[in-house]
Structure formats: structure tokens, C-alpha cells
Design a protein around this motif. Structure first.
Motif, PDB file in Angstrom:
ATOM      1  N   UNK A  40      42.079 -69.178 -50.488  1.00 47.33           N
ATOM      2  CA  UNK A  40      42.719 -68.277 -49.327  1.00 47.33           C
ATOM      3  C   UNK A  40      44.236 -68.644 -49.304  1.00 47.33           C
ATOM      4  N   UNK A  41      44.869 -69.835 -49.412  1.00 46.65           N
ATOM      5  CA  UNK A  41      46.072 -70.196 -49.288  1.00 46.65           C
ATOM      6  C   UNK A  41      46.820 -69.789 -50.701  1.00 46.65           C
ATOM      7  N   UNK A  42      46.480 -69.859 -51.620  1.00 45.33           N
ATOM      8  CA  UNK A  42      47.002 -69.739 -52.799  1.00 45.33           C
ATOM      9  C   UNK A  42      46.652 -68.391 -53.489  1.00 45.33           C
ATOM     10  N   UNK A  43      45.560 -67.888 -53.435  1.00 45.53           N
ATOM     11  CA  UNK A  43      45.228 -66.976 -54.310  1.00 45.53           C
ATOM     12  C   UNK A  43      44.242 -67.589 -55.412  1.00 45.53           C
ATOM     13  N   UNK A  44      43.344 -66.719 -55.935  1.00 47.64           N
ATOM     14  CA  UNK A  44      42.423 -67.215 -56.698  1.00 47.64           C
ATOM     15  C   UNK A  44      42.859 -67.692 -58.074  1.00 47.64           C
ATOM     16  N   UNK A  45      43.784 -66.834 -58.672  1.00 44.36           N
ATOM     17  CA  UNK A  45      44.611 -67.332 -59.814  1.00 44.36           C
ATOM     18  C   UNK A  45      45.538 -68.401 -59.648  1.00 44.36           C
ATOM     19  N   UNK A  46      46.290 -68.506 -58.548  1.00 42.77           N
ATOM     20  CA  UNK A  46      47.232 -69.526 -58.316  1.00 42.77           C
ATOM     21  C   UNK A  46      46.421 -70.834 -58.064  1.00 42.77           C
ATOM     22  N   UNK A  47      45.119 -70.655 -57.371  1.00 35.27           N
ATOM     23  CA  UNK A  47      44.444 -71.801 -56.934  1.00 35.27           C
ATOM     24  C   UNK A  47      43.925 -72.347 -58.525  1.00 35.27           C
ATOM     25  N   UNK A  48      43.495 -71.723 -59.377  1.00 37.81           N
ATOM     26  CA  UNK A  48      43.136 -72.212 -60.739  1.00 37.81           C
ATOM     27  C   UNK A  48      44.325 -72.928 -61.512  1.00 37.81           C
ATOM     28  N   UNK A  49      45.468 -72.289 -61.348  1.00 33.97           N
ATOM     29  CA  UNK A  49      46.647 -73.053 -61.953  1.00 33.97           C
ATOM     30  C   UNK A  49      47.073 -74.346 -61.492  1.00 33.97           C
ATOM     31  N   UNK A  50      46.832 -74.444 -60.021  1.00 34.22           N
ATOM     32  CA  UNK A  50      46.964 -75.640 -59.366  1.00 34.22           C
ATOM     33  C   UNK A  50      45.900 -76.654 -59.729  1.00 34.22           C
ATOM     34  N   UNK A  58      51.747 -80.489 -58.492  1.00 31.49           N
ATOM     35  CA  UNK A  58      51.005 -79.706 -57.450  1.00 31.49           C
ATOM     36  C   UNK A  58      51.933 -79.813 -56.265  1.00 31.49           C
ATOM     37  N   UNK A  59      52.391 -81.011 -55.820  1.00 27.25           N
ATOM     38  CA  UNK A  59      53.059 -81.140 -54.516  1.00 27.25           C
ATOM     39  C   UNK A  59      54.485 -80.400 -54.530  1.00 27.25           C
ATOM     40  N   UNK A  60      55.159 -80.657 -55.955  1.00 26.63           N
ATOM     41  CA  UNK A  60      56.511 -79.883 -55.950  1.00 26.63           C
ATOM     42  C   UNK A  60      56.232 -78.235 -55.817  1.00 26.63           C
ATOM     43  N   UNK A  61      54.950 -77.892 -56.476  1.00 29.42           N
ATOM     44  CA  UNK A  61      54.916 -76.217 -56.573  1.00 29.42           C
ATOM     45  C   UNK A  61      54.612 -75.829 -54.924  1.00 29.42           C
ATOM     46  N   UNK A  62      53.686 -76.821 -54.518  1.00 31.11           N
ATOM     47  CA  UNK A  62      53.240 -76.501 -53.077  1.00 31.11           C
ATOM     48  C   UNK A  62      54.709 -76.266 -51.963  1.00 31.11           C
ATOM     49  N   UNK A  65      56.115 -73.012 -52.383  1.00 31.75           N
ATOM     50  CA  UNK A  65      55.214 -72.060 -51.629  1.00 31.75           C
ATOM     51  C   UNK A  65      55.790 -72.230 -50.122  1.00 31.75           C
ATOM     52  N   UNK A  66      55.623 -73.196 -49.774  1.00 33.98           N
ATOM     53  CA  UNK A  66      55.650 -73.565 -48.243  1.00 33.98           C
ATOM     54  C   UNK A  66      57.235 -73.069 -47.747  1.00 33.98           C
ATOM     55  N   UNK A  67      58.294 -73.080 -48.589  1.00 40.30           N
ATOM     56  CA  UNK A  67      59.452 -72.692 -48.246  1.00 40.30           C
ATOM     57  C   UNK A  67      59.428 -71.053 -48.418  1.00 40.30           C
ATOM     58  N   UNK A  68      58.463 -70.623 -49.144  1.00 38.71           N
ATOM     59  CA  UNK A  68      58.290 -68.932 -49.136  1.00 38.71           C
ATOM     60  C   UNK A  68      57.623 -68.557 -47.918  1.00 38.71           C
ATOM     61  N   UNK A  69      56.427 -69.520 -47.269  1.00 34.95           N
ATOM     62  CA  UNK A  69      55.892 -69.098 -46.228  1.00 34.95           C
ATOM     63  C   UNK A  69      56.785 -69.019 -44.926  1.00 34.95           C
ATOM     64  N   UNK A  85      50.906 -65.192 -44.244  1.00 33.08           N
ATOM     65  CA  UNK A  85      50.694 -65.566 -45.932  1.00 33.08           C
ATOM     66  C   UNK A  85      49.552 -65.376 -46.225  1.00 33.08           C
ATOM     67  N   UNK A  86      48.492 -65.964 -45.672  1.00 32.93           N
ATOM     68  CA  UNK A  86      47.213 -65.829 -45.955  1.00 32.93           C
ATOM     69  C   UNK A  86      46.594 -64.323 -46.186  1.00 32.93           C
ATOM     70  N   UNK A  87      47.277 -63.459 -45.313  1.00 31.70           N
ATOM     71  CA  UNK A  87      47.051 -61.915 -45.258  1.00 31.70           C
ATOM     72  C   UNK A  87      47.411 -61.606 -46.475  1.00 31.70           C
TER      73      UNK A  87
END
Length: 127
Positions: A40-50, A58-62, A65-69, A85-87
């Protein structure tokens, strides 16, 4: 007191920040809804890559993402920013899924799905 502050122990590097958790609290990963929350937070494909990343990556990429949120760029996330963001993530997933499934249902490739095409794609081997 001043001597203690100036001692080698007082001049050392700060220790790494430790995660705060209530004693006896389960880690989030162990909870049944973890994968759902992750998607829900990342999207299905992004969650798989994480799932394939090291904890550091993972922390660096997250963090990115938090900066984008953080829509108003104040350095904090509000409940509203997180909901938005989740929507957006869910909407993107729905559009991508419809585009992918559309190809399977539009058997004659006319960019329309007739009832017969739908029945064939859905129930074809039963009919």
C-alpha cells in the motif's frame, strides 16, 4: 563534572541511534499485515524491489520516498500527506493493472472489450 565531560569517554563519537520500541512489542515485519502495508505504501512492484535490497539500501530509498511524500517540504509528514501518497500509489497500481489485464481481455485487439471477449477470457476453458 567538568573533568568527566573532558575525559576521553566524553569526547568520543556519538553512538548510533537505537530504534525505540516498547519492551515486548513485536517487530512490524512479524505482523500479519506487513506485506499489505508494504504494498500500500510503495506499490506492488516497488515493494518487490525493496524486498531484494539490503537494509541500508532500503533505508536510503525509503528516505527519498519520504521526501516525495512531504508535499509542503517542512521536513515532517502529516496524516494527510501520507493518505494522499497511499491514494496516488493505489491509483497508479489500478491503472497499471487495468492496462495489463486489458490486453488479455481485448482478444481481437480493437481496443474494446465485447461481452463475448470477456466471457472467453474469463471462462473460456469452461464454455
Amino acid at each position: 563534572a567538568l573533568l568527566l565531560l573532558l575525559s576521553p569517554a566524553g569526547l568520543g563519537k556519538p553512538t548510533a541511534r537505537q530504534e525505540r520500541a516498547r519492551p515486548g512489542a513485536a517487530q512490524h515485519e512479524d505482523q500479519p499485515g506487513f506485506q499489505y502495508d508494504h504494498e500500500a505504501f510503495l506499490g506492488k512492484e516497488e515493494a518487490r524491489s525493496f524486498d531484494q535490497l539490503s537494509p541500508e539500501e532500503s533505508r536510503e530509498r525509503l528516505g527519498k520516498i519520504v521526501d516525495r511524500i512531504d508535499d509542503n517540504k517542512d521536513g515532517y509528514l502529516t496524516t494527510e500527506e501520507l493518505k494522499n501518497w497511499i491514494k496516488r500509489v493505489q491509483k497508479r497500481y489500478i491503472y497499471e493493472n487495468v492496462a495489463k489485464v486489458w490486453k488479455d481481455y481485448d482478444l481481437n485487439k480493437d481496443n474494446k472489450i465485447a461481452w463475448e471477449e470477456y466471457k472467453q477470457a474469463t471462462y473460456g476453458y469452461y464454455l
